[in-house]
Scaffold this motif. Structure first.
Motif, short mmCIF file in Angstrom:
data_model
loop_
_atom_site.label_atom_id
_atom_site.label_comp_id
_atom_site.label_asym_id
_atom_site.label_seq_id
_atom_site.Cartn_x
_atom_site.Cartn_y
_atom_site.Cartn_z
N ASP A 47 31.26 54.79 82.55
CA ASP A 47 30.03 54.05 82.25
C ASP A 47 29.10 54.87 81.37
OD1 ASP A 47 30.17 51.48 83.35
OD2 ASP A 47 29.64 52.18 85.36
N ALA A 48 28.90 56.13 81.76
CA ALA A 48 27.97 56.99 81.03
C ALA A 48 28.41 57.18 79.58
CB ALA A 48 27.84 58.34 81.73
N GLU A 49 29.71 57.26 79.35
CA GLU A 49 30.22 57.37 77.99
C GLU A 49 29.88 56.11 77.19
OE1 GLU A 49 32.54 58.57 74.57
OE2 GLU A 49 31.67 59.68 76.26
N ALA A 50 30.03 54.94 77.82
CA ALA A 50 29.70 53.69 77.14
C ALA A 50 28.21 53.61 76.83
CB ALA A 50 30.13 52.50 78.00
N TRP A 51 27.36 54.00 77.79
CA TRP A 51 25.91 53.95 77.55
C TRP A 51 25.52 54.87 76.39
CZ3 TRP A 51 24.89 55.28 83.37
CH2 TRP A 51 25.34 54.21 84.17
N GLU A 52 26.13 56.07 76.35
CA GLU A 52 25.82 57.00 75.26
C GLU A 52 26.23 56.42 73.91
OE1 GLU A 52 26.85 61.61 73.90
OE2 GLU A 52 27.44 60.89 75.89
N ARG A 53 27.36 55.74 73.88
CA ARG A 53 27.81 55.13 72.62
C ARG A 53 26.87 54.02 72.17
NH1 ARG A 53 34.15 54.93 71.55
NH2 ARG A 53 34.70 57.06 72.20
N VAL A 54 26.32 53.27 73.12
CA VAL A 54 25.36 52.23 72.74
C VAL A 54 24.13 52.87 72.07
CG1 VAL A 54 23.77 50.49 73.63
CG2 VAL A 54 26.10 50.60 74.52
N GLN A 55 23.62 53.94 72.67
CA GLN A 55 22.45 54.60 72.09
C GLN A 55 22.76 55.16 70.71
OE1 GLN A 55 19.41 54.64 73.67
NE2 GLN A 55 18.50 55.49 71.82
N HIS A 56 23.92 55.77 70.56
CA HIS A 56 24.32 56.33 69.27
C HIS A 56 24.48 55.21 68.24
CE1 HIS A 56 27.29 59.07 66.85
NE2 HIS A 56 26.10 59.01 66.30
N GLY A 57 25.15 54.13 68.64
CA GLY A 57 25.36 53.02 67.72
C GLY A 57 24.07 52.32 67.33
N ALA A 58 23.06 52.37 68.20
CA ALA A 58 21.79 51.72 67.90
C ALA A 58 21.09 52.37 66.71
CB ALA A 58 20.88 51.76 69.12
N SER A 59 21.51 53.58 66.35
CA SER A 59 20.94 54.26 65.18
C SER A 59 21.48 53.68 63.87
CB SER A 59 21.23 55.76 65.24
OG SER A 59 20.65 56.34 66.40
N ALA A 60 22.53 52.90 63.95
CA ALA A 60 23.12 52.30 62.76
C ALA A 60 22.48 50.94 62.51
CB ALA A 60 24.64 52.15 62.93
N GLY A 61 21.62 50.89 61.51
CA GLY A 61 20.94 49.64 61.20
C GLY A 61 19.61 49.53 61.90
N ASN A 62 18.54 49.39 61.15
CA ASN A 62 17.21 49.36 61.74
C ASN A 62 16.71 47.96 62.04
OD1 ASN A 62 16.77 52.17 61.74
ND2 ASN A 62 16.29 52.13 59.55
N ASP A 63 17.39 46.95 61.55
CA ASP A 63 16.90 45.59 61.74
C ASP A 63 18.01 44.68 62.27
OD1 ASP A 63 14.89 43.71 61.77
OD2 ASP A 63 15.35 42.97 59.75
N LEU A 64 18.77 45.21 63.21
CA LEU A 64 19.86 44.45 63.81
C LEU A 64 19.49 44.07 65.25
CD1 LEU A 64 22.90 46.50 62.49
CD2 LEU A 64 21.97 44.37 61.57
N TRP A 65 20.29 43.20 65.84
CA TRP A 65 19.97 42.65 67.15
C TRP A 65 21.07 42.96 68.17
CZ3 TRP A 65 15.40 39.93 68.15
CH2 TRP A 65 14.61 39.68 67.02
N ILE A 66 20.66 43.06 69.41
CA ILE A 66 21.57 43.18 70.55
C ILE A 66 21.83 41.76 71.06
CG2 ILE A 66 21.92 44.16 72.85
CD1 ILE A 66 21.58 46.27 70.63
N LEU A 67 23.09 41.33 71.06
CA LEU A 67 23.41 39.97 71.48
C LEU A 67 23.54 39.85 73.00
CD1 LEU A 67 26.03 38.90 68.77
CD2 LEU A 67 23.55 38.55 68.79
N LEU A 68 22.88 38.83 73.55
CA LEU A 68 22.91 38.58 74.99
C LEU A 68 23.19 37.10 75.25
CD1 LEU A 68 19.67 40.56 75.93
CD2 LEU A 68 22.01 41.36 76.20
#
Length: 425
Positions: free
Chosen positions: A367-388
């Motif tokens: 889980d922790a590895e996945a959470w870290e990847r989300v934070q890292h990936g959030a740095s790619a693109g400043n005007d993108l959205w998280i789909l829910l």
């Protein structure tokens, strides 16, 4: 003529950052948003601080943070629970740095000011130096508003918000069901482990009611159990559901037959993985009904309950989220056992906890590895959205809120609507 440019505070339009089916990526990485979350959420609503079993006797205490503010949760001599800001009123030093323990008073290590368990200021070294300019009655530790439900202790900085009972609403019946894991004994927090991950607190908030990730992220866990247990944890083939309970709370039911641990105790067979435990309990002289009640409790509930903003009752343990910064979060995993229950049953519970939630287990590190990847990936693109938007087509209204299939993102949508409500209040 001055060349200085007048500075203006620019308010963030939080309503535009949370839509019905998505949230803006800036919620994970904007430092101003994080700062405003502390004020508008963690200092403005009910926040979980302890389970009653962690401070069972007078003088028992634990320390934690509400948002970024350190507090002490303590039971006084009259058995009343207090949540106190962890700072001396003299020069602001923390009064207690131990995670938990027992004490008769809190004494500042800097200048020796001492406080009673209810936070009142009792003693000041060399008081004559103050003459008449200091009144001890005016300088107690700052006390927060405290309310409890079924052993769950919450605190808030606000005196004018609705009661805890109203805040929890439909989540209360799920708390009651979760506490059946005591199997007739009081529920007890036996211990915890803490770890940090380099990511925003809301990434973990989403995870608790996310069954969608389970067969992929936890493939190693599923390969470590027997075939029947693996089938039990194949949630997408179960008639489970996710339900938005209001006020940001939600429940994800993965194993419907384990919603109520007291149901059909004598009718359903004991799971094969617990057959040795059942026989050991019989050998200790327990009646068959009690054997089945204890074994069922050891396996945990069939649901995860998310209580906004910082606590999850997750199958068989408490998961507490403590934001440290916009991209750093501390997690506390607390194993719960049966206070006064059979030792062998509590040992089984600990082994199960270690197997999945433990620092060397099959679940938490993945889980922790996945959470870290989300934070890292959030740095790619400043005007993108998280789909829910998963599960939206099948979402239906219920008496308590909104419900959809077990892999839906209904709980996350509910949490972010509460986030928007508080952030725009």
């Amino acid at each position: 003529m001055s060349n200085l440019i007048a500075l203006q505070n620019v308010e963030t339009d939080y309503a535009s950052l949370v839509q019905s089916d998505r949230v803006h990526t800036s919620l994970y990485k904007d430092e101003k948003i994080f700062s405003d979350e502390m004020e508008k959420i963690f200092y403005s609503t009910w926040v979980w601080v302890a389970h009653a079993s962690e401070i069972p006797e007078s003088g028992n205490f634990k320390t934690m943070n509400i948002g970024e503010q350190p507090v002490v949760v303590v039971r006084d001599r009259k058995k009343q629970v207090h949540v106190l800001l962890n700072r001396c009123r003299h020069r602001a030093a923390t009064l207690c740095e131990e995670k938990k323990g027992k004490t008769n008073s809190f004494v500042c290590p800097y200048h020796g000011w001492s406080y009673a368990l209810d936070g009142s200021l009792r003693g000041i070294p060399s008081p004559e130096s103050y003459g008449q300019c200091l009144d001890k009655n005016e300088l107690p530790m700052i006390s927060l508003r405290v309310e409890q439900y079924n052993g769950m202790i919450f605190a808030t900085f606000k005196q004018d918000i609705p009661s805890l009972d109203e805040f929890l609403g439909p989540a209360k019946k799920w708390i009651d069901l979760f506490m059946k894991q005591g199997a007739g004994f009081p529920v007890k927090v036996l211990g915890e482990h803490r770890f940090t991950f380099p990511g925003n607190w809301k990434i973990q908030l989403e995870n608790t009611t996310d069954a969608y990730h389970f067969p992929l992220v936890h493939k190693s866990f599923l390969s470590s159990v027997d075939d029947k247990t693996e089938e039990l944890f194949n949630f997408e083939n179960q008639p489970g559901f996710v339900e938005d309970l209001g006020n940001g709370h939600s429940v994800m039911v993965m194993i419907p037959e384990l919603i109520d641990l007291e149901e059909d105790l004598m009718e359903r067979p004991i799971q094969e993985r617990f057959s040795d435990l059942a026989q050991a309990l019989r050998d200790e002289g327990h009646e068959e009904l009690e054997v089945r009640r204890i074994v069922r409790a050891v396996g945990g509930t069939g649901f995860n309950l998310n209580l906004f903003p910082n606590i999850a009752c997750s199958m068989a343990f408490f998961r507490v989220m403590q934001p440290l910064s916009v991209n750093k979060t501390e997690i506390h995993h607390s194993v719960i056992t049966m206070d006064g229950g059979p030792q062998i049953a509590n040992q089984y519970r600990l082994r199960l906890h270690e197997h999945f939630q433990g620092p060397f287990g099959f679940g938490t590190p993945d889980d922790a590895e996945a959470w870290e990847r989300v934070q890292h990936g959030a740095s790619a693109g400043n005007d993108l959205w998280i789909l829910l938007n998963r599960g939206l087509p099948g979402e239906v209204k219920t008496e308590d809120g909104l419900k959809s299939d077990v892999s839906a993102e209904t709980g996350m949508r509910g949490a972010y609507q509460q986030w928007k409500k508080l952030m725009t209040a």
